[in-house]
Enzyme design. Structure first.
Site, PDB file in Angstrom:
ATOM      1  N   ASP A  49      29.128  53.551 100.381  1.00 32.76           N
ATOM      2  CA  ASP A  49      29.480  52.476  99.440  1.00 32.76           C
ATOM      3  C   ASP A  49      30.335  53.025  98.295  1.00 32.76           C
ATOM      4  O   ASP A  49      30.845  52.269  97.471  1.00 32.76           O
ATOM      5  CB  ASP A  49      28.242  51.724  98.935  1.00 32.76           C
ATOM      6  CG  ASP A  49      27.258  52.604  98.192  1.00 32.76           C
ATOM      7  OD1 ASP A  49      27.442  53.852  98.184  1.00 32.76           O
ATOM      8  OD2 ASP A  49      26.294  52.059  97.620  1.00 32.76           O
ATOM      9  N   SER A  50      30.544  54.348  98.280  1.00 31.64           N
ATOM     10  CA  SER A  50      31.518  54.943  97.359  1.00 31.64           C
ATOM     11  C   SER A  50      32.900  54.346  97.594  1.00 31.64           C
ATOM     12  O   SER A  50      33.787  54.468  96.749  1.00 31.64           O
ATOM     13  CB  SER A  50      31.563  56.465  97.537  1.00 31.64           C
ATOM     14  OG  SER A  50      31.728  56.800  98.899  1.00 31.64           O
ATOM     15  N   GLU A 120      19.323  53.706  99.859  1.00 29.38           N
ATOM     16  CA  GLU A 120      18.832  54.542  98.758  1.00 29.38           C
ATOM     17  C   GLU A 120      17.350  54.277  98.514  1.00 29.38           C
ATOM     18  O   GLU A 120      16.878  53.141  98.635  1.00 29.38           O
ATOM     19  CB  GLU A 120      19.667  54.275  97.488  1.00 29.38           C
ATOM     20  CG  GLU A 120      21.102  54.739  97.655  1.00 29.38           C
ATOM     21  CD  GLU A 120      21.954  54.620  96.396  1.00 29.38           C
ATOM     22  OE1 GLU A 120      21.418  54.371  95.302  1.00 29.38           O
ATOM     23  OE2 GLU A 120      23.188  54.788  96.524  1.00 29.38           O
ATOM     24  N   GLU A 187      21.019  63.978  97.073  1.00 24.93           N
ATOM     25  CA  GLU A 187      22.176  64.033  96.158  1.00 24.93           C
ATOM     26  C   GLU A 187      21.747  64.488  94.765  1.00 24.93           C
ATOM     27  O   GLU A 187      20.662  64.149  94.282  1.00 24.93           O
ATOM     28  CB  GLU A 187      22.850  62.643  96.064  1.00 24.93           C
ATOM     29  CG  GLU A 187      24.000  62.636  95.057  1.00 24.93           C
ATOM     30  CD  GLU A 187      24.938  61.450  95.153  1.00 24.93           C
ATOM     31  OE1 GLU A 187      24.756  60.583  96.010  1.00 24.93           O
ATOM     32  OE2 GLU A 187      25.881  61.415  94.321  1.00 24.93           O
TER      33      GLU A 187
HETATM   34  O1  KIV Z   1      28.515  56.420  99.191  1.00 23.43           O
HETATM   35  C1  KIV Z   1      28.641  57.626  99.449  1.00 23.43           C
HETATM   36  O2  KIV Z   1      29.748  58.105  99.634  1.00 23.43           O
HETATM   37  C2  KIV Z   1      27.424  58.427  99.526  1.00 23.43           C
HETATM   38  C3  KIV Z   1      27.454  59.924  99.449  1.00 23.43           C
HETATM   39  C4  KIV Z   1      26.241  60.539 100.033  1.00 23.43           C
HETATM   40  C5  KIV Z   1      28.618  60.674  99.809  1.00 23.43           C
HETATM   41  O3  KIV Z   1      26.387  57.870  99.608  1.00 23.43           O
END
Ligand code: KIV
Length: 268
Positions: A49-50, A120, A187
């Site tokens: 979701d980044s 998450e 993370e």
């Molecule tokens: O959204 C993301 O890119 C992530 C990271 C673990 C790279 O969750």
């Protein structure tokens, strides 16, 4: 009928078997051409979701929608053939109830064809993970620094900095594994705590800003290829794409303004 050997995509079993055998190479991908370039080199591609921040210019990941994830998930599946593809469940798509999480995860899997979803950690996550796994949806859990919890935490905070946080992270890891997660992204977590989690749980840990002792590593591809000036401390830059792109664009602009483009052999 084709006599070519069928190309086999990695499975969650392949990812799980890697623990203690070889390190997992993981990167984010959001588009078909990038997925194609990464596919030969990666065990796992994450449609993170980044994407909201990297491609859509959003300030954080909280406004990313399920439709955005599905659109990028489809593109990454079209561009790749070998890596396992995991699509992130965006903020608000799995927290309400295990049932709501299941319906949304099912959409992601059916519409993109990906192999697994990632969510998450929150206190309700273990129940949701169990609900999804029991119904055929493989889950990667994300613990430590959780970007979707930015507003609750009051910023992006490194996890495991004191004894209470160390215990909390070990407990999160234990809970998500017991619930059926086949891998855990760790993370922004203190090195020693990420190492302890990796040594303790039976499934692979995938570190980002965590520890070299995690079972694999992931970075945001655009960060590690140098698309941004500012990146977190844990990003190592393997290329300088921003400079290359800006140089190319300057040369093009210059050629157009000086009427040097197109040349005769570039016209019909
Ligand atoms: O959204 C993301 O890119 C992530 C990271 C673990 C790279 O969750």
């Amino acid at each position: 009928m084709s006599h070519q050997a069928a190309i086999r995509r990695k499975t969650i079993k392949d990812i799980m078997k890697a623990k203690g055998t070889h390190k997992l190479v993981c990167l984010t991908a959001y588009t078909a051409p990038i997925a194609q370039m990464l596919d030969d080199h990666c065990d796992l591609l994450l449609v993170g979701d980044s994407v909201g921040m990297v491609l859509h210019g959003l300030p954080d990941t909280t406004a990313v929608t399920l439709d955005m994830m599905i659109m990028h998930g489809k593109a990454v599946m079209r561009g790749s053939q070998k890596a396992l593809v995991v699509v992130d469940m965006p903020f608000g798509s799995y927290e309400e109830s295990p049932q709501a999480g299941y319906r949304n995860a099912l959409r992601v899997m059916q519409e993109t064809g990906c192999q697994a979803i990632k969510l998450e950690y929150n206190s309700a996550a273990p129940e949701t993970i169990r609900f999804l796994v029991d119904r055929g949806i493989p889950v990667v859990a994300h613990i430590g620094l959780r970007p979707q919890y930015l507003h609750v935490e009051g910023g992006y905070k490194v996890a495991g900095k004191n004894e209470e946080s160390r215990k909390e992270q070990l407990e999160c890891a234990k809970q998500v594994v017991e619930a059926g997660a086949f891998a855990v992204v760790v993370e922004g977590t203190k090195d020693a705590v990420a190492r302890e989690i990796s040594d303790t749980i039976a499934v692979p840990t995938i570190g980002i800003g965590a520890s070299v002792d995690c079972d694999g590593q992931i970075l945001v591809t655009d960060d590690m290829l140098g698309m941004f000036e500012k990146t977190p401390k844990f990003v190592r830059r393997y290329a300088d794409l921003k400079t290359h792109i800006e140089d190319g664009v300057k040369k093009f602009a210059d050629d157009v303004r000086r009427e040097q483009f197109p040349a005769e052999d570039e016209t019909y």
